[in-house]
Design a protein around this motif. Sequence first.
Motif, mmCIF file in Angstrom:
data_model
loop_
_atom_site.group_PDB
_atom_site.id
_atom_site.type_symbol
_atom_site.label_atom_id
_atom_site.label_comp_id
_atom_site.label_asym_id
_atom_site.label_seq_id
_atom_site.Cartn_x
_atom_site.Cartn_y
_atom_site.Cartn_z
ATOM 1 N N SER A 2 8.200 14.987 10.088
ATOM 2 C CA SER A 2 8.660 16.234 8.821
ATOM 3 C C SER A 2 7.271 16.220 8.405
ATOM 4 C CB SER A 2 9.059 14.087 8.078
ATOM 5 O OG SER A 2 7.304 13.267 7.790
ATOM 6 N N PRO A 156 7.233 5.027 4.762
ATOM 7 C CA PRO A 156 8.315 5.750 6.365
ATOM 8 C C PRO A 156 7.545 6.551 7.047
ATOM 9 C CG PRO A 156 8.472 7.265 4.098
ATOM 10 C CD PRO A 156 8.107 6.095 3.849
ATOM 11 N N PRO A 171 3.519 7.849 11.899
ATOM 12 C CA PRO A 171 4.020 6.838 12.182
ATOM 13 C C PRO A 171 3.139 4.958 12.727
ATOM 14 C CG PRO A 171 5.074 8.046 13.536
ATOM 15 C CD PRO A 171 3.589 9.001 12.422
ATOM 16 N N ARG A 295 2.513 -0.538 10.130
ATOM 17 C CA ARG A 295 2.162 1.019 10.400
ATOM 18 C C ARG A 295 0.709 1.106 11.131
ATOM 19 N NH1 ARG A 295 5.919 3.235 11.054
ATOM 20 N NH2 ARG A 295 8.226 3.683 9.968
ATOM 21 N N ASP A 337 11.037 4.620 17.007
ATOM 22 C CA ASP A 337 9.917 4.693 16.040
ATOM 23 C C ASP A 337 9.118 4.296 16.096
ATOM 24 O OD1 ASP A 337 8.188 5.130 13.505
ATOM 25 O OD2 ASP A 337 9.957 3.970 12.267
ATOM 26 N N SER A 340 7.161 1.105 14.418
ATOM 27 C CA SER A 340 8.444 -0.366 13.401
ATOM 28 C C SER A 340 7.960 -1.372 13.929
ATOM 29 C CB SER A 340 9.410 0.511 13.947
ATOM 30 O OG SER A 340 9.369 -0.388 15.551
#
Length: 417
Positions: A2, A156, A171, A295, A337, A340
């Motif tokens: 991203s 996120p 992440p 995270r 992810d 996560s």
Amino acid sequence: MSPSQTHDVIVAGAGLAGATFALAAASGGLKVALIDPQPFPVQLAETFDGRSTAIAWSTFRMLDALGVGEKLRPHACRMDRILVTDGRRPGAASKSASPAFLRFDSEEVGDTTGGEPLGYMVENRRIRAALAEVLADSPVDLMAPAAVETVDGGGPLAMVALKDGRVLGAPLVVGAEGRGSLVRKAAGIDTVGWGYGQSGVVATVRLDYDHGNVAHEYFLPNGPFAILPLTDQRASLVWTETTRAAEALRDSSDAAFRSHLMRRFGEFLGEARPEGPRFVYPLSLELATRLTGPRTALLGDAAHGVHPVAGQGLNMGLKDTAALAEILVEAARLGEDIGSETVLDRYARWRRFDTFALAAGFDGFVRLFSNDLAPVRMARDLGMAAVNRIAPLRRAFMGEAGGATGDLPRLLRGEPV
């Protein structure tokens, strides 16, 4: 990635565990940022860290797999035997052994280790130098000097702001900055622990006689006194005293220090001549109540700072490294992810029991041996004598110290992630 994602994993702390984890994660294809406020040349100086580390033979297999082992081997001294003695007076090393001793010999478990020693003694500065050399040729994005200012794992992505104004996103952020971990505090993870009122005086000495690759540990009333073999007919000393006495030893004249040293060391290896600076490290137990947060994952001393009585602190951190790297790389290959809760819980489950069991064991060992009460001394002497006579139990201790028990990550089996 991203627009705000700069890396897959951001590692705060380029110490021994953090740097090794960065290499392990990068070897599995993850894009890793490694951040440390100290320039690497400073970390390589002889005055930066005077300690030496006992690297378990299974841990050395991981360093081999990451390309670090070949650079360390010229500076690694085999530990083929470990002698543990319950002493009462200075010069215990020169006295004949009492029934209260333990002897661990690598030959006794050679059929299961392929002839490996019980471990390898290596100066920390040599480990740092080897890691720095391999990192320079790796894809790891090394940022040193650079300091983490804030960490936000609530979105996120974990967002890490550096003091120079840069902002990184990933992440997952890994806290490997030691006991004062900013990452741990930002994740709201508490710690439990206590001080021992002791400090370890660390120094390197040159010996008249060959140490024979034998490590000695003498439990004196003020705490353990360890003589650990190094290359070039030298030894690393870890000399436990009350903090006040330890600081006085560090600040004493060379002649006074040597006089105190020889009274404890004895003469079985001839004169022990100190070389280089002396260091004092306060001893305490500090455990994170959780290994993961939003995270966030912790490893090494950020997760568990333990007493060095068994020389397993770094090995525990490198077990964290191997387990976390394997879990993250596998999750990334499956498209999960990696930051996560589901993925991080696998790491916590894998490492939680081993971490707390070892920490509790070391703490109990320190409390059992750091006193001179007659009933306690009698009980522990009987226990040591019994263990010394029960070969399967002795071999079990050696297997645990060598890191060869339990569910081993691939890296600790010498396999790539």
